[in-house]
Design a protein around this motif. Sequence first.
Motif, mmCIF file in Angstrom:
data_model
loop_
_atom_site.group_PDB
_atom_site.id
_atom_site.type_symbol
_atom_site.label_atom_id
_atom_site.label_comp_id
_atom_site.label_asym_id
_atom_site.label_seq_id
_atom_site.Cartn_x
_atom_site.Cartn_y
_atom_site.Cartn_z
ATOM 1 N N UNK A 233 13.492 -15.619 20.426
ATOM 2 C CA UNK A 233 14.556 -15.639 21.431
ATOM 3 C C UNK A 233 14.298 -16.714 22.487
ATOM 4 N N UNK A 234 13.047 -16.830 22.908
ATOM 5 C CA UNK A 234 12.710 -17.857 23.909
ATOM 6 C C UNK A 234 12.866 -19.254 23.302
ATOM 7 N N UNK A 235 12.481 -19.419 22.043
ATOM 8 C CA UNK A 235 12.659 -20.728 21.390
ATOM 9 C C UNK A 235 14.140 -21.095 21.314
ATOM 10 N N UNK A 236 15.007 -20.133 21.028
ATOM 11 C CA UNK A 236 16.455 -20.379 21.026
ATOM 12 C C UNK A 236 16.920 -20.860 22.394
ATOM 13 N N UNK A 237 16.472 -20.178 23.438
ATOM 14 C CA UNK A 237 16.835 -20.525 24.824
ATOM 15 C C UNK A 237 16.346 -21.932 25.152
ATOM 16 N N UNK A 238 15.113 -22.252 24.766
ATOM 17 C CA UNK A 238 14.556 -23.575 25.037
ATOM 18 C C UNK A 238 15.350 -24.655 24.308
ATOM 19 N N UNK A 239 15.776 -24.356 23.083
ATOM 20 C CA UNK A 239 16.572 -25.303 22.313
ATOM 21 C C UNK A 239 17.873 -25.634 23.030
ATOM 22 N N UNK A 240 18.492 -24.630 23.630
ATOM 23 C CA UNK A 240 19.740 -24.861 24.370
ATOM 24 C C UNK A 240 19.490 -25.689 25.626
ATOM 25 N N UNK A 241 18.265 -25.660 26.137
ATOM 26 C CA UNK A 241 17.920 -26.467 27.322
ATOM 27 C C UNK A 241 17.462 -27.869 26.929
ATOM 28 N N UNK A 242 17.484 -28.181 25.627
ATOM 29 C CA UNK A 242 17.156 -29.536 25.194
ATOM 30 C C UNK A 242 15.719 -29.760 24.775
ATOM 31 N N UNK A 243 14.945 -28.671 24.636
ATOM 32 C CA UNK A 243 13.578 -28.820 24.124
ATOM 33 C C UNK A 243 13.669 -28.983 22.607
ATOM 34 N N UNK A 244 13.125 -30.086 22.094
ATOM 35 C CA UNK A 244 13.357 -30.425 20.681
ATOM 36 C C UNK A 244 12.383 -29.754 19.726
ATOM 37 N N UNK A 245 11.120 -29.626 20.139
ATOM 38 C CA UNK A 245 10.116 -29.102 19.204
ATOM 39 C C UNK A 245 9.673 -27.698 19.632
ATOM 40 N N UNK A 246 10.058 -26.716 18.847
ATOM 41 C CA UNK A 246 9.605 -25.353 19.118
ATOM 42 C C UNK A 246 9.088 -24.729 17.826
ATOM 43 N N UNK A 247 8.194 -23.781 17.972
ATOM 44 C CA UNK A 247 7.733 -22.998 16.835
ATOM 45 C C UNK A 247 7.889 -21.527 17.179
ATOM 46 N N UNK A 248 8.942 -20.886 16.635
ATOM 47 C CA UNK A 248 9.124 -19.471 16.936
ATOM 48 C C UNK A 248 8.156 -18.580 16.162
ATOM 49 N N UNK A 249 7.695 -17.556 16.845
ATOM 50 C CA UNK A 249 6.860 -16.520 16.228
ATOM 51 C C UNK A 249 7.435 -15.183 16.655
ATOM 52 N N UNK A 250 6.980 -14.123 16.042
ATOM 53 C CA UNK A 250 7.235 -12.796 16.591
ATOM 54 C C UNK A 250 5.974 -11.973 16.437
#
Length: 227
Positions: free
Chosen positions: A75-92
């Motif tokens: 969920x946080x990676x999704x939010x960061x993506x909307x703020x323009x952060x390009x590289x994320x690695x989602x985990x749970x």
Amino acid sequence: MATELTWLGHATWSLATGRHTLLIDPYLDGNPAAAAKADEVGADYILITHGHEDHIADAVKIAKRTGATVVANYEICNWLGKKGVEKTQPLNLGGAWPTPFGRVKMTLAFHSSVMADGSPAGSPGGFLLTLGSQKIYFAGDTALFSDMKLIGAGGLDLAVLPIGDVFTMGPDDALEAVKLLNPKAVAPSHYNTWPLIRQDAEQWAERVRSQTQSTPHVVQPGGKFSL
Ligand code: NI
Ligand code: MN
């Protein structure tokens, strides 16, 4: 391979391992106890334990400036993506990711998690890092829980634990956490940022020394130690 840890104040840590720099829960510009500004810190990877502002405040600007990959829950990676952060690695929770610097596993934390703008932020977590032969556990914001015994079962070189009380474990429960985790070393976090979470870390460290086998590392914001 030596790992150098720097406490930047509150729950913000910088970790230098080999040629990589990891930044945990960046909260600097709005943090009255911070030892650095957000535009002064480097990062190849930014790890976020949960969505509260005192853990994610500067993540977007640091990720954009450095090009760091942000590791956080889905969920946080999704939010960061909307703020323009390009590289994320989602985990749970319970999931792990092999990285160029080692392995990151997202562990349980008993807390809450929501973004400052009200967006959902998934479950709060902690991180178990395997860096070569070293294992380091960042508990994140959490209450004491008995499954810490399982997290420590594989052996820990360091546990970073909140001791501030009010919003997380306080000194008494953090001492019980050390007994469950049985790490070689322990460092207190998430305290002395505001009067509400003021604690005597040296006194806590003395209790750790007298009641456990763990070596406490107490530093001031900006202070470092190595493993
Ligand atoms: Ni929190
Ligand atoms: Mn917090």
